[in-house]
Write an enzyme that holds these catalytic residues in place. Structure first.
Site, mmCIF file in Angstrom:
data_model
loop_
_atom_site.group_PDB
_atom_site.id
_atom_site.type_symbol
_atom_site.label_atom_id
_atom_site.label_comp_id
_atom_site.label_asym_id
_atom_site.label_seq_id
_atom_site.Cartn_x
_atom_site.Cartn_y
_atom_site.Cartn_z
ATOM 1 N N ASN A 109 0.872 -1.178 0.000
ATOM 2 C CA ASN A 109 0.000 0.000 0.000
ATOM 3 C C ASN A 109 0.909 1.228 0.000
ATOM 4 O O ASN A 109 1.448 1.613 1.039
ATOM 5 C CB ASN A 109 -0.898 -0.035 1.237
ATOM 6 C CG ASN A 109 -1.888 1.122 1.264
ATOM 7 O OD1 ASN A 109 -1.836 2.022 0.424
ATOM 8 N ND2 ASN A 109 -2.785 1.100 2.233
ATOM 9 N N HIS B 100 -13.019 2.711 0.211
ATOM 10 C CA HIS B 100 -13.021 1.604 1.193
ATOM 11 C C HIS B 100 -13.597 0.335 0.566
ATOM 12 O O HIS B 100 -14.083 -0.551 1.276
ATOM 13 C CB HIS B 100 -13.860 1.925 2.450
ATOM 14 C CG HIS B 100 -13.311 3.019 3.312
ATOM 15 N ND1 HIS B 100 -14.127 3.945 3.925
ATOM 16 C CD2 HIS B 100 -12.049 3.332 3.664
ATOM 17 C CE1 HIS B 100 -13.375 4.787 4.626
ATOM 18 N NE2 HIS B 100 -12.104 4.431 4.474
ATOM 19 N N ARG C 218 -2.527 -2.029 -3.506
ATOM 20 C CA ARG C 218 -3.740 -1.234 -3.318
ATOM 21 C C ARG C 218 -3.635 0.001 -4.221
ATOM 22 O O ARG C 218 -2.622 0.699 -4.217
ATOM 23 C CB ARG C 218 -3.845 -0.782 -1.867
ATOM 24 C CG ARG C 218 -5.014 0.125 -1.657
ATOM 25 C CD ARG C 218 -5.115 0.625 -0.230
ATOM 26 N NE ARG C 218 -6.302 1.451 -0.125
ATOM 27 C CZ ARG C 218 -6.277 2.728 0.256
ATOM 28 N NH1 ARG C 218 -5.152 3.311 0.571
ATOM 29 N NH2 ARG C 218 -7.398 3.409 0.321
ATOM 30 N N ARG D 33 -12.626 15.022 8.188
ATOM 31 C CA ARG D 33 -13.395 15.428 7.003
ATOM 32 C C ARG D 33 -14.810 15.816 7.393
ATOM 33 O O ARG D 33 -15.426 15.164 8.254
ATOM 34 C CB ARG D 33 -13.466 14.294 5.977
ATOM 35 C CG ARG D 33 -12.133 13.897 5.393
ATOM 36 C CD ARG D 33 -12.359 12.930 4.220
ATOM 37 N NE ARG D 33 -11.116 12.331 3.796
ATOM 38 C CZ ARG D 33 -10.815 11.026 3.880
ATOM 39 N NH1 ARG D 33 -11.709 10.187 4.357
ATOM 40 N NH2 ARG D 33 -9.654 10.588 3.469
ATOM 41 N N GLU E 65 -8.272 -5.636 4.910
ATOM 42 C CA GLU E 65 -8.082 -5.233 3.516
ATOM 43 C C GLU E 65 -6.896 -5.954 2.884
ATOM 44 O O GLU E 65 -6.933 -6.319 1.709
ATOM 45 C CB GLU E 65 -7.892 -3.715 3.446
ATOM 46 C CG GLU E 65 -9.201 -2.978 3.689
ATOM 47 C CD GLU E 65 -9.019 -1.521 4.082
ATOM 48 O OE1 GLU E 65 -8.786 -1.269 5.282
ATOM 49 O OE2 GLU E 65 -9.100 -0.649 3.209
#
Ligand code: ADP
Length: 396
Positions: free
Chosen positions: A7, A178, A89, A237, A380
């Site tokens: 990643n 996601h 990823r 956020r 993940e």
């Protein structure tokens, strides 16, 4: 089979060497401060090694990872040839990718085409892929996209109600993120409930949060949009916001749109409302000390997550299972309880004792709850490794 999961971020690179069948991780770690100086943190079981290694680019970071994996003392394999495949990823697959795929020149070109949609992440993800191709040219590389799982959404979910030219000319639409986590939890939940055909809402609640409405294993809608800014309020956020707020702030404070968006991405969410922290543990501590701003930040978060669940229950015309995952979803019993208290009208009933758990795969609803509620820890990396193994084995 050994799959190296990568990643790559703009100045960091996380890795795990894992067996996709068992999920066993033989080694994992992190390269940080790429382009600045370079630091490698490598873990094998409980053993942790930190080394300062110059990393003027992602290429040296990948080399550092491969070197330590084959190191006679700290390594776990004898040769790089023992790595059967690499799974990367990739943040944004745009409309180009509805599934993971083996990397070739056309895939690289398509990921480059998606850079305007994922300007911060896609270039770094590409650097990770290209660095691996350079140092291990014979090993298959697979790209796993954060957006791919959401490509089954119908147009009524992914189109924005703005002039069609922006969709047709510029690919402006809801993509969602996601996806690898939502896909993993959907797959795992189907195993846990022993069915393939059911309606579920997955709540990925972490520092970044998104919800996903899933029918028979396929995404029907999701809360993030063109970018990860949309949806529920998050650590830093804002989540959904009236676009006129941007116009007002830019005009009044002479901010550029980019500066305003930076504020909405990095200085908003529960951090802004609490004035304390983006970390839910700090907010819970503040709440326990009677800090009203922490209380407001938490209440806003619970309220907006519950509203999304309610709207997705309507979108799916019912819901059989609600799942909680990621940092807060897995480790926040009080968050889960507060969200589910809004859902009593639809027959959601938690078992308080079962809900009192952290990081465990567990059914947390009461036996007479109309909707099953589960905690399903996400993975993940395992999803990336499994997709990688499946594609590479199929290509043999
Ligand atoms: P990211 O989006 O960065 O992958 P994570 O899924 O790791 O984020 O989630 C990070 C969040 O999980 C943090 O806000 C942290 O406060 C929260 N978290 C972790 N452990 C706990 C806990 N025991 N109780 C409440 N929140 C927790």
């Amino acid at each position: 089979m050994n799959v190296l999961v990568i990643n790559a971020g703009s100045s960091s690179l996380k890795y795990q060497l894992m067996n996709p069948e068992t999920g066993d991780v033989s080694a994992k770690g992190l390269c940080e401060r790429i382009y600045i100086d370079g630091r490698l943190t490598h873990k094998v079981g409980d053993n942790k090694i930190v080394k300062d290694i110059p990393m003027p680019s992602h290429s040296e970071a990948i080399s550092a990872v491969l070197n330590i994996l084959v190191d006679p003392v700290d390594g776990v394999i004898k040769s790089v040839d023992e790595i059967d495949a690499v799974g990367h990823r990739v943040l944004h697959g745009g409309m180009e990718f509805s599934d993971s795929c083996i990397v070739d020149d056309s895939v690289i070109a398509a990921i480059k085409k998606c850079i305007p949609l994922g300007p911060l992440h896609n270039p770094a993800n590409l650097m990770g892929i290209e660095a691996c191709q350079a140092v291990m040219p014979k090993t298959p590389q697979v790209a796993v996209f954060d957006t791919a799982f959401h490509m089954t959404m119908p147009p009524k979910a992914y189109r924005y109600a703005i002039p069609t030219e922006y969709y047709e000319n510029d690919d402006i639409r809801r993509y969602g993120f996601h996806g690898t986590s939502h896909k993993y939890v959907a797959k795992r939940t189907a195993e846990l409930v022993g069915k393939k055909e059911f309606k579920m809402i997955n709540c990925h609640l972490g520092n970044g949060s998104s919800l996903c409405a899933i029918k028979d294993g396929k995404c029907q809608d999701t809360s993030m949009g063109l970018s990860p800014l949309a949806g529920v309020p998050m650590g830093t956020r804002s989540g959904d916001i009236d676009a006129c707020v941007v116009q007002f702030i830019c005009n009044k404070y002479g901010m550029s749109v980019d500066e305003c968006l930076n504020m909405l991405n990095k200085k908003s969410g529960v951090l802004a409302l609490s004035g304390v922290s983006s970390d839910f543990r700090d907010l819970e501590a503040g709440e326990a000390n009677g800090d009203e701003n922490c209380v407001l930040a938490l209440q806003k978060f619970f309220y907006e997550v519950a509203k999304y669940i309610g709207s997705y229950a309507a979108a799916l015309n019912g819901v059989d299972v609600i799942t909680f995952t990621a940092g807060v979803g897995e480790n926040g019993p009080s968050t889960r309880a507060a969200i589910c208290s809004y859902l009593e009208f639809m027959g959601v009933k938690l078992d308080p004792e079962a809900n009192n758990c952290r990081g465990k795969e567990r059914l947390i609803s009461a036996p007479d709850s109309k909707v099953q509620v589960w905690v399903v820890p996400t993975n993940e990396e395992l999803m990336i490794a499994q997709d990688t193994a499946e594609l590479v084995n199929a290509a043999k």
